[in-house]
Design an enzyme around this catalytic site. Structure first.
Site, PDB file in Angstrom:
ATOM      1  N   TYR A  27       0.794  -1.220   0.000  1.00 55.20           N
ATOM      2  CA  TYR A  27       0.000   0.000   0.000  1.00 55.20           C
ATOM      3  C   TYR A  27       0.837   1.285   0.000  1.00 55.20           C
ATOM      4  CZ  TYR A  27       0.741  -0.396   5.118  1.00 55.20           C
ATOM      5  OH  TYR A  27       1.283  -0.530   6.373  1.00 55.20           O
ATOM      6  N   ARG A 141       3.068  -5.744   4.717  1.00 57.65           N
ATOM      7  CA  ARG A 141       4.390  -5.165   4.978  1.00 57.65           C
ATOM      8  C   ARG A 141       5.461  -6.254   4.897  1.00 57.65           C
ATOM      9  NH1 ARG A 141       4.256  -0.020   6.565  1.00 57.65           N
ATOM     10  NH2 ARG A 141       6.345  -0.128   7.459  1.00 57.65           N
ATOM     11  N   CYS A 286      -2.405  18.297   9.610  1.00 56.27           N
ATOM     12  CA  CYS A 286      -2.722  19.133   8.451  1.00 56.27           C
ATOM     13  C   CYS A 286      -3.989  18.657   7.759  1.00 56.27           C
ATOM     14  CB  CYS A 286      -1.556  19.148   7.477  1.00 56.27           C
ATOM     15  SG  CYS A 286      -1.032  17.524   6.878  1.00 56.27           S
ATOM     16  N   ASP A 308       3.888  15.977   0.987  1.00 53.05           N
ATOM     17  CA  ASP A 308       4.283  14.571   0.909  1.00 53.05           C
ATOM     18  C   ASP A 308       3.402  13.789  -0.053  1.00 53.05           C
ATOM     19  OD1 ASP A 308       5.623  12.212   1.619  1.00 53.05           O
ATOM     20  OD2 ASP A 308       4.214  11.783   3.227  1.00 53.05           O
ATOM     21  N   CYS A 358     -13.326  17.863  10.750  1.00 48.56           N
ATOM     22  CA  CYS A 358     -12.473  17.274   9.709  1.00 48.56           C
ATOM     23  C   CYS A 358     -11.954  18.282   8.698  1.00 48.56           C
ATOM     24  CB  CYS A 358     -13.211  16.148   8.998  1.00 48.56           C
ATOM     25  SG  CYS A 358     -14.243  16.649   7.611  1.00 48.56           S
ATOM     26  N   CYS A 362      -7.794  15.434   3.856  1.00 47.47           N
ATOM     27  CA  CYS A 362      -6.694  15.689   2.916  1.00 47.47           C
ATOM     28  C   CYS A 362      -7.217  15.857   1.491  1.00 47.47           C
ATOM     29  CB  CYS A 362      -5.700  14.537   2.963  1.00 47.47           C
ATOM     30  SG  CYS A 362      -4.291  14.753   1.844  1.00 47.47           S
TER      31      CYS A 362
END
Length: 423
Positions: A27, A141, A286, A308, A358, A362
């Site tokens: 992911y 992972r 952020c 990022d 909220c 993003c």
């Protein structure tokens, strides 16, 4: 070069190894950024870029602000310990008594006693990536060689604790782990983790920007997915991405256990961000602030990007060899990028009674449409609404406790039943 500081502060995250990593997480959204830098198979920040970064970052930070260096990747430990010893020397050289802190996000595979000694000596805050128990963590992972990584991460956790290094755990919430919230939370708690955060995994099929740099959509183990195996247009996310309703339930379920027994003992950053927003105080991530644009990324070669999650050619602000941080942060491109987070919200968000919780989330996740058909609704909207509305009564009680100067743990003694209904 001009070294004017950014008046209201900013944060720069360095990627000294670029997207290089010794894990091949299914992911990971950053591994594929290697396609931007095809001139080299090995991405490493050289000493000239390191010095420019340290010098210019300190100079651009207002004198009354702490200078926080964040080292991330890829996997930043691939640079080796000597690189960060040089970074500390440069910080001391250019810092001239400034308050300087360092954080380091790692998968833990290379963290040995020498690393821990260094971290402890220089008071690094370590972010360790750990998704929960082995069967959940190892689902996605794996090492570059396809081996499970959980045991190696747990070894790193034990070493950090033994050396008294400050650390927190970053757990990615994917489709599998999102359906086992208490298993994940209790696993971390039982292994002594007192600071944790839960980050949603949301990955889409490659869009125009990804296709431009030749990115491909990977499946488990890094296998490139065929067109037939890619997400359909009506879902637009990968199989391993968390579903909105699952993410909201995940956070709410953990919140219920946390509020009943762990307030003051366990620090869940998602809940602290929510409380900060509820109280109108700084401290929220952020993702959950009205605007953004004050958190840039420095790649291994000195290129600076808007965020990022926006390491694309269209969001490249400049390079440290030619540009200073202040001019890049103040550029029209970056100013518009930051303001669009609020100004591009659909009407559904602006009318929502959870907006101040909220703030639309993003922008990278705003790829669905509102109930009125407007573009720009966050994919996780349903989950965010569920979580924030669920915890409002408790946040109100916590805010009253904190504002009265009492410890937040006092809520554990309150025999109060709150209605979960949203007025």
């Amino acid at each position: 070069m001009n070294h004017t500081h950014v008046d209201d502060g900013f944060h720069a995250m360095a990627k000294p190894s670029g997207s290089d990593c010794n894990l091949d997480c299914s992911y990971c959204f950053y591994l594929e950024k290697a396609a931007l830098y095809r001139d080299s198979n090995r991405h490493r920040m050289n000493d000239d870029v390191l010095e420019a970064y340290v010098r210019d970052y300190i100079a651009a930070t207002p004198p009354d602000h702490e200078v926080v260096f964040t080292w991330q990747g890829g996997e930043p430990s691939l640079l080796g310990l000597a690189f960060y010893q040089r970074a500390i020397a440069l910080q001391q050289r250019y810092g001239e008594g400034r308050r300087i802190a360092n954080s380091f996000q790692t998968n833990g595979l290379l963290i040995d006693e020498a690393w821990c000694d260094f971290f402890k000596q220089h008071d690094f805050l370590i972010g360790l990536s750990l998704d929960g128990p082995a069967h959940l963590h190892d689902a996605y992972r794996l090492t570059v060689g396809g081996q499970p990584s959980h045991a190696l991460v747990m070894r790193a956790l034990d070493r950090l604790k033994a050396w008294g290094v400050r650390y927190n755990v970053l757990a990615c919430v994917n489709h599998r782990s999102s359906q086992a919230p208490l298993e994940v939370y209790r696993f971390l708690r039982e292994h002594g983790v007192e600071y944790m955060q839960f980050i949603p995994v949301v990955e889409r099929a490659p869009g125009e920007q990804e296709r431009e740099i030749g990115l491909t959509l990977r499946g488990p183990g890094g296998k490139v997915l065929s067109a037939a195996a890619r997400p359909q247009a009506d879902t637009s996310v990968t199989d391993w991405s968390v579903r909105p309703e699952h993410y909201g339930t995940f956070l709410s379920t953990i919140f219920d256990e946390w509020i009943e027994r762990d307030v003051g003992k366990i620090h869940v950053m998602n809940f602290e961000w929510a409380l900060a927003n509820f109280m109108g105080r700084p401290g929220a991530s952020c993702h959950h602030q009205p605007t953004c644009g004050k958190a840039v990324v420095v790649e291994h070669n000195g290129d600076v990007y808007a965020c990022d999650h926006y390491v694309y050619r269209d969001y490249r602000l400049g390079n440290l060899a030619q540009n200073d941080f202040a001019s890049m942060l103040d550029s029209p491109l970056q100013q518009r990028f930051g303001q669009d987070k609020f100004e591009a919200l659909p009407q559904q968000c602006l009318r929502c009674n959870m907006l101040k919780g909220c703030w639309g989330g993003c922008p990278k996740h705003r790829f669905t449409r509102s109930t009125q058909g407007e573009p720009g609704l966050n994919y996780l909207c349903q989950g965010y609404y569920h979580f924030f509305s669920h915890c409002v009564p408790w946040l109100k009680a916590l805010a009253q406790i904190v504002e009265s100067g009492r410890p937040a743990s006092d809520i554990l003694q309150m025999n109060v039943t709150f209605s979960r209904a949203v007025e």
